[in-house]
Write a protein that holds these residues in place. Structure first.
Motif, PDB file in Angstrom:
ATOM      1  N   LEU A   1     -65.300 -25.738 -66.139  1.00 26.59           N
ATOM      2  CA  LEU A   1     -65.929 -24.464 -65.786  1.00 26.59           C
ATOM      3  C   LEU A   1     -64.866 -23.371 -65.824  1.00 26.59           C
ATOM      4  CD1 LEU A   1     -68.204 -22.647 -64.583  1.00 26.59           C
ATOM      5  CD2 LEU A   1     -67.438 -23.386 -62.316  1.00 26.59           C
ATOM      6  N   ALA A   2     -65.078 -22.389 -66.703  1.00 21.15           N
ATOM      7  CA  ALA A   2     -64.231 -21.195 -66.654  1.00 21.15           C
ATOM      8  C   ALA A   2     -64.861 -20.260 -65.630  1.00 21.15           C
ATOM      9  CB  ALA A   2     -64.154 -20.545 -68.025  1.00 21.15           C
ATOM     10  N   PHE A   3     -64.121 -20.019 -64.553  1.00 22.63           N
ATOM     11  CA  PHE A   3     -64.688 -19.308 -63.407  1.00 22.63           C
ATOM     12  C   PHE A   3     -64.907 -17.822 -63.698  1.00 22.63           C
ATOM     13  CE2 PHE A   3     -64.286 -21.946 -59.412  1.00 22.63           C
ATOM     14  CZ  PHE A   3     -64.009 -23.142 -60.061  1.00 22.63           C
ATOM     15  N   GLN A   4     -65.973 -17.306 -63.117  1.00 24.67           N
ATOM     16  CA  GLN A   4     -66.166 -15.858 -63.180  1.00 24.67           C
ATOM     17  C   GLN A   4     -65.083 -15.164 -62.344  1.00 24.67           C
ATOM     18  OE1 GLN A   4     -69.984 -14.505 -61.740  1.00 24.67           O
ATOM     19  NE2 GLN A   4     -69.595 -12.386 -62.366  1.00 24.67           N
ATOM     20  N   TYR A   5     -64.807 -15.743 -61.189  1.00 24.29           N
ATOM     21  CA  TYR A   5     -63.747 -15.208 -60.327  1.00 24.29           C
ATOM     22  C   TYR A   5     -62.721 -16.310 -60.058  1.00 24.29           C
ATOM     23  CZ  TYR A   5     -67.356 -11.716 -59.513  1.00 24.29           C
ATOM     24  OH  TYR A   5     -68.326 -10.754 -59.687  1.00 24.29           O
ATOM     25  N   PRO A   6     -61.723 -16.466 -60.920  1.00 26.72           N
ATOM     26  CA  PRO A   6     -60.711 -17.506 -60.685  1.00 26.72           C
ATOM     27  C   PRO A   6     -60.018 -17.295 -59.338  1.00 26.72           C
ATOM     28  CG  PRO A   6     -60.534 -16.616 -62.907  1.00 26.72           C
ATOM     29  CD  PRO A   6     -61.481 -15.723 -62.168  1.00 26.72           C
ATOM     30  N   VAL A   7     -59.797 -18.381 -58.631  1.00 22.98           N
ATOM     31  CA  VAL A   7     -59.295 -18.298 -57.257  1.00 22.98           C
ATOM     32  C   VAL A   7     -57.770 -18.117 -57.259  1.00 22.98           C
ATOM     33  CG1 VAL A   7     -59.197 -19.513 -55.037  1.00 22.98           C
ATOM     34  CG2 VAL A   7     -61.185 -19.799 -56.530  1.00 22.98           C
ATOM     35  N   GLU A   8     -57.295 -17.228 -56.411  1.00 23.35           N
ATOM     36  CA  GLU A   8     -55.844 -17.040 -56.261  1.00 23.35           C
ATOM     37  C   GLU A   8     -55.306 -18.086 -55.285  1.00 23.35           C
ATOM     38  OE1 GLU A   8     -54.476 -13.132 -55.435  1.00 23.35           O
ATOM     39  OE2 GLU A   8     -55.795 -12.178 -56.910  1.00 23.35           O
ATOM     40  N   ILE A   9     -54.277 -18.787 -55.676  1.00 20.82           N
ATOM     41  CA  ILE A   9     -53.709 -19.819 -54.790  1.00 20.82           C
ATOM     42  C   ILE A   9     -52.216 -19.579 -54.595  1.00 20.82           C
ATOM     43  CG2 ILE A   9     -53.493 -22.281 -54.370  1.00 20.82           C
ATOM     44  CD1 ILE A   9     -55.951 -22.770 -55.971  1.00 20.82           C
ATOM     45  N   PRO A  10     -51.855 -18.855 -53.549  1.00 21.46           N
ATOM     46  CA  PRO A  10     -50.434 -18.571 -53.291  1.00 21.46           C
ATOM     47  C   PRO A  10     -49.665 -19.856 -53.028  1.00 21.46           C
ATOM     48  CG  PRO A  10     -51.877 -17.305 -51.812  1.00 21.46           C
ATOM     49  CD  PRO A  10     -52.738 -18.305 -52.512  1.00 21.46           C
ATOM     50  N   GLY A  11     -48.469 -19.934 -53.549  1.00 19.43           N
ATOM     51  CA  GLY A  11     -47.596 -21.071 -53.239  1.00 19.43           C
ATOM     52  C   GLY A  11     -47.758 -22.255 -54.172  1.00 19.43           C
ATOM     53  N   VAL A  12     -48.775 -22.230 -55.028  1.00 26.04           N
ATOM     54  CA  VAL A  12     -48.932 -23.301 -56.015  1.00 26.04           C
ATOM     55  C   VAL A  12     -48.691 -22.673 -57.387  1.00 26.04           C
ATOM     56  CG1 VAL A  12     -50.494 -24.988 -57.056  1.00 26.04           C
ATOM     57  CG2 VAL A  12     -50.627 -24.526 -54.593  1.00 26.04           C
ATOM     58  N   SER A  13     -47.619 -23.087 -58.035  1.00 24.04           N
ATOM     59  CA  SER A  13     -47.325 -22.471 -59.322  1.00 24.04           C
ATOM     60  C   SER A  13     -48.294 -22.974 -60.386  1.00 24.04           C
ATOM     61  CB  SER A  13     -45.887 -22.780 -59.749  1.00 24.04           C
ATOM     62  OG  SER A  13     -45.784 -24.133 -60.134  1.00 24.04           O
ATOM     63  N   THR A  14     -48.505 -22.135 -61.387  1.00 29.87           N
ATOM     64  CA  THR A  14     -49.411 -22.495 -62.470  1.00 29.87           C
ATOM     65  C   THR A  14     -48.947 -23.798 -63.132  1.00 29.87           C
ATOM     66  OG1 THR A  14     -49.843 -20.158 -62.802  1.00 29.87           O
ATOM     67  CG2 THR A  14     -50.444 -21.627 -64.613  1.00 29.87           C
ATOM     68  N   ALA A  15     -47.634 -23.926 -63.318  1.00 27.74           N
ATOM     69  CA  ALA A  15     -47.101 -25.123 -63.971  1.00 27.74           C
ATOM     70  C   ALA A  15     -47.343 -26.371 -63.129  1.00 27.74           C
ATOM     71  CB  ALA A  15     -45.603 -24.949 -64.232  1.00 27.74           C
ATOM     72  N   ASN A  16     -47.070 -26.297 -61.844  1.00 30.14           N
ATOM     73  CA  ASN A  16     -47.242 -27.438 -60.953  1.00 30.14           C
ATOM     74  C   ASN A  16     -48.717 -27.848 -60.875  1.00 30.14           C
ATOM     75  OD1 ASN A  16     -46.632 -29.430 -59.113  1.00 30.14           O
ATOM     76  ND2 ASN A  16     -46.615 -28.048 -57.353  1.00 30.14           N
ATOM     77  N   PHE A  17     -49.547 -26.847 -60.787  1.00 30.20           N
ATOM     78  CA  PHE A  17     -51.000 -27.069 -60.757  1.00 30.20           C
ATOM     79  C   PHE A  17     -51.454 -27.804 -62.023  1.00 30.20           C
ATOM     80  CE2 PHE A  17     -54.620 -24.692 -62.745  1.00 30.20           C
ATOM     81  CZ  PHE A  17     -55.665 -25.384 -62.151  1.00 30.20           C
ATOM     82  N   LEU A  18     -51.016 -27.310 -63.165  1.00 30.67           N
ATOM     83  CA  LEU A  18     -51.447 -27.928 -64.419  1.00 30.67           C
ATOM     84  C   LEU A  18     -50.869 -29.322 -64.601  1.00 30.67           C
ATOM     85  CD1 LEU A  18     -51.541 -25.005 -66.964  1.00 30.67           C
ATOM     86  CD2 LEU A  18     -53.407 -26.561 -66.387  1.00 30.67           C
ATOM     87  N   LYS A  19     -49.648 -29.479 -64.140  1.00 34.55           N
ATOM     88  CA  LYS A  19     -49.016 -30.798 -64.232  1.00 34.55           C
ATOM     89  C   LYS A  19     -49.842 -31.819 -63.448  1.00 34.55           C
ATOM     90  CE  LYS A  19     -44.930 -33.163 -64.975  1.00 34.55           C
ATOM     91  NZ  LYS A  19     -45.635 -34.391 -65.287  1.00 34.55           N
ATOM     92  N   THR A  20     -50.240 -31.417 -62.227  1.00 36.50           N
ATOM     93  CA  THR A  20     -51.055 -32.307 -61.396  1.00 36.50           C
ATOM     94  C   THR A  20     -52.389 -32.610 -62.076  1.00 36.50           C
ATOM     95  OG1 THR A  20     -50.053 -31.203 -59.495  1.00 36.50           O
ATOM     96  CG2 THR A  20     -51.910 -32.651 -59.046  1.00 36.50           C
TER      97      THR A  20
END
Lengths: 255, 450
Positions: free
Chosen positions: A85-104
């Motif tokens: 799902l490509a979100f209409q309003y992607p959620v902001e998540i402070p403290g989680v880097s884009t790279a770390n998130f994608l790696k997980t």
């Protein structure tokens, strides 16, 4: 050929209010379906229900995704099975880097799909390659996920994630909202590059302009929780010209 | 254990101490009788007839409040738990090993020389063990104790001053890169109360030092362990102070004071990792212009743990800055307390003081009691405080899960992001990794309610 997704008479709602009142939709691999409709017709609800957002309650019907009962799966298993799902309003998540998130995410998805884990260098190379698709700067990788991103950057990040996760079916929920014409083109080009004969897209939108770039095979009109009209790409042009009133009138007569 | 037992124990410890000091003093008098040595004015022991000893004054101060109960506002939440038996087994806690550090080991209140580094291992640092009837050998020690005694409403700090037998005085004159690691280990099964040696850290002008205080117990038990640490950061010095509590089976009550002078930086990091019962009083004074203070705290609790952080930031001088950020992760039936006082004195114009306390409650039964208290007498200052309490953000969880990240991993990502703001700042790699590992373990074993 069997359908990627087969939605039959799906009814769903939130807080006791029925929003989807019987939706049937079948998407084949290689297809792009557009779902258009006025505000409040149930477009975003459909996207959320498919992705497995728990606030929504399924009241009836069935959804088969790649031969599995989608409604029985939790949100992460849907994603692992190949729904995005490509979100209409992607959620902001402070403290989680884009790279770390994608790696997980990539690690868990690859494990689920019985693919070997990627080494750090391979993973970085993959991210770099996919970022080019939506002209994202590498500096985004170390930034907190979506935090402080502009509207356009958030949407490009959604397509970047789509590219990384290689879904079978992507549901794009008003990805064009809040995009200027340049960003719109970047996002659409990205999606077009990802299109192939194995995957499919359901593009939810208010406006025809995105469909100039991502050309649909089928256009559906959603109104009051039902698909009231389906047609070719010319239906989108007709809606753009005439608005939704004639559809409402037509479906009121039919009802 | 109940309050009466503890009070009796305290009275007997105080009496024992006085007897010991009296005996030692008499022996000393015999030895040096011919010289008529009677330079006891700065002594703590009370054998001097002319002055009321520090020990006696401290005991008198303690007696004003005694063992605190619920009615004493500063101990409102901690007091009821003080006499509750620890529910958890004394889980063997992982060991914190800091490479190359100067290690000082205190076990059940006794300094263990065999398990400590050579006190001369670092140039620019001296470590002295000073028996408390010998303060005259180091005038800064007496001054430090006077400063501690000025503080009111700290019954256990007063008690410790009254009954402890010696002090560890650390003087730092150079820029020291390797940390000084003090390990306070509790093994005693039966003791009601253990008082550890007081630690005095003096950072000379332009010196630099990192002090890590680790409080750990390996055995199940309910021993109350008091500790007292006083830091003086002279002008231009930089002091990192880290306090880590882990393991169960002790009730750790610690008071730390810091006096910060011009252009000095004092950074405090407090980590409460399932300590069973941890009470920290951290009092910092900014005494000269351009002093800079950062205070970070992270508490990760489970079961019936309690972490009670009381902080006082006292802006005495103008043009100083203090920033305070405490974060808590509370699971099980744990109780978190944060009480943050900021005083801005009339002369402390152009003060910048920030305070924040943010909490994630990981279960329905956990609780946080948070109370900012700002008293500002100067008019040209910027002060702010904020406190939030919540659960993990549902939208963020869903977003992560919609990308194929499982529930548990998603919660870990969000939780680590939450505490990361504090944990990532820990200036000693080994401590940072230790705390992170502990958080990972806790999150792994804690059944987090969504």
């Amino acid at each position: 050929m069997s359908s990627l997704i087969e939605i039959k008479n799906l009814r769903a709602g939130i807080e006791g209010r029925e929003i989807l009142k019987g939706i049937s939709l079948s998407v084949q691999p290689g297809e792009v379906h557009a779902i258009m409709g006025p505000n409040g017709s149930g477009k975003s609800t459909l996207a959320s229900v498919l992705a497995g957002k728990s606030e929504y309650e399924v009241l009836g019907g069935s959804v088969e995704f790649l031969g599995q009962d989608l409604l029985e799966m939790n949100a992460e298993d849907r994603a692992r099975a190949g729904l995005f799902l490509a979100f209409q309003y992607p959620v902001e998540i402070p403290g989680v880097s884009t790279a770390n998130f994608l790696k997980t995410a990539v690690t868990q998805i690859r494990k689920f799909r019985n693919q070997p884990a990627l080494g750090p260098a391979e993973f970085l190379a993959l991210m770099r390659e996919k970022m080019k698709l939506v002209e994202m700067d590498q500096s985004f990788l170390s930034r907190s996920l979506n935090e402080g991103f502009s509207g356009g950057e958030k949407k490009r990040n959604e397509i970047f994630q789509m590219a990384m996760l290689e879904p079978k079916l992507s549901v794009m929920d008003e990805t064009d909202s809040g995009l200027d014409i340049d960003a719109l083109k970047i996002v659409a080009d990205g999606v077009n590059t990802l299109r192939n004969s194995d995957n499919a897209f359901v593009v939810i939108t208010h406006y025809q302009r995105l469909l100039n770039h991502i050309v649909p095979d089928v256009v559906h009109v959603l109104w009051d929780g039902r698909i009231v009209k389906s047609g070719g790409k010319e239906l989108a042009l007709e809606l753009e010209e005439k608005g939704y009133d004639w559809i409402k009138a037509e479906s009121a007569v039919e009802a | 254990m109940n309050k009466v037992d503890l009070q009796n124990e305290i009275a007997s410890l105080y009496e024992q101490r006085n007897m010991l000091v009296r005996a030692r003093s008499e022996a000393e008098a015999k030895n040096s009788g011919a010289n008529g040595n009677n330079a006891n004015e700065v002594r703590k022991n009370g054998v001097s007839n002319s002055t009321v000893s520090l020990s006696e004054r401290a005991f008198a101060e303690f007696s004003k409040i005694g063992v605190p109960d619920q009615r004493f506002e500063e101990w409102k939440y901690a007091a009821p738990k003080l006499f509750k038996a620890a529910s958890a087994q004394g889980a063997l806690s992982a060991e914190l090993v800091i490479k190359n550090a100067m290690v000082l080991t205190v076990e059940d209140g006794e300094f263990i020389i065999e398990e400590s580094s050579n006190p001369n291992m670092l140039s620019g640092v001296t470590v002295h063990l000073i028996s408390d009837d010998n303060f005259e050998t180091d005038p800064s020690v007496a001054i430090a104790f006077e400063s501690i005694l000025e503080k009111k409403n700290l019954p256990f700090a007063s008690l410790q001053t009254a009954i402890e037998e010696y002090t560890i005085a650390i003087h730092v004159t150079g820029e020291i890169e390797v940390p000084i690691h003090i390990r306070y280990i509790t093994n005693s099964l039966g003791a009601l109360l253990i008082s550890t040696p007081t630690v005095l850290l003096f950072a000379a002008p332009n010196s630099k030092v990192t002090l890590v205080e680790e409080h750990v117990s390996h055995q199940p038990g309910n021993t109350i362990v008091t500790s007292l640490t006083s830091v003086v950061a002279q002008s231009g010095s930089q002091v990192n102070y880290i306090k880590v509590d882990h393991g169960t089976g002790q009730k750790s009550i610690a008071h730390t004071t810091a006096d910060v002078f011009s252009n000095a930086t004092f950074n405090a990091y407090t980590a409460c990792l399932q300590g069973g019962f941890v009470r920290n009083d951290l009092h910092v004074r900014l005494l000269e212009p351009s002093a800079d203070v950062h205070m970070y705290g992270v508490s990760v609790l489970d079961a019936e743990d309690l972490a009670d952080n009381h902080t006082v930031v006292d802006h005495v001088a103008p043009h100083c800055t203090s920033r305070e950020l405490y974060k808590g992760l509370y699971g099980g039936k744990s109780v978190g307390v944060f009480n943050g006082k900021i005083y801005v004195r009339p002369d402390a114009q152009k003060t910048l003081a920030y305070q924040a306390n943010h909490t994630l409650l990981l279960s329905d039964s956990a609780q946080i009691n948070t109370k900012p208290q700002l008293e500002i007498w100067a008019d040209d200052v910027k002060c702010s405080h904020g406190a939030t309490t919540g659960q993990l953000d549902e939208d963020a969880l869903f977003y992560l899960r919609s990308r194929g990240i499982g529930m548990q991993a998603a919660k870990q990502l969000l939780t680590n992001a939450f505490v990361g703001e504090v944990v990532d700042r820990l200036p000693v790699t080994e401590v940072r990794e230790f705390v992170q590992q502990h958080i990972n373990n806790t999150l792994h074993v804690t059944e987090i309610e969504a």
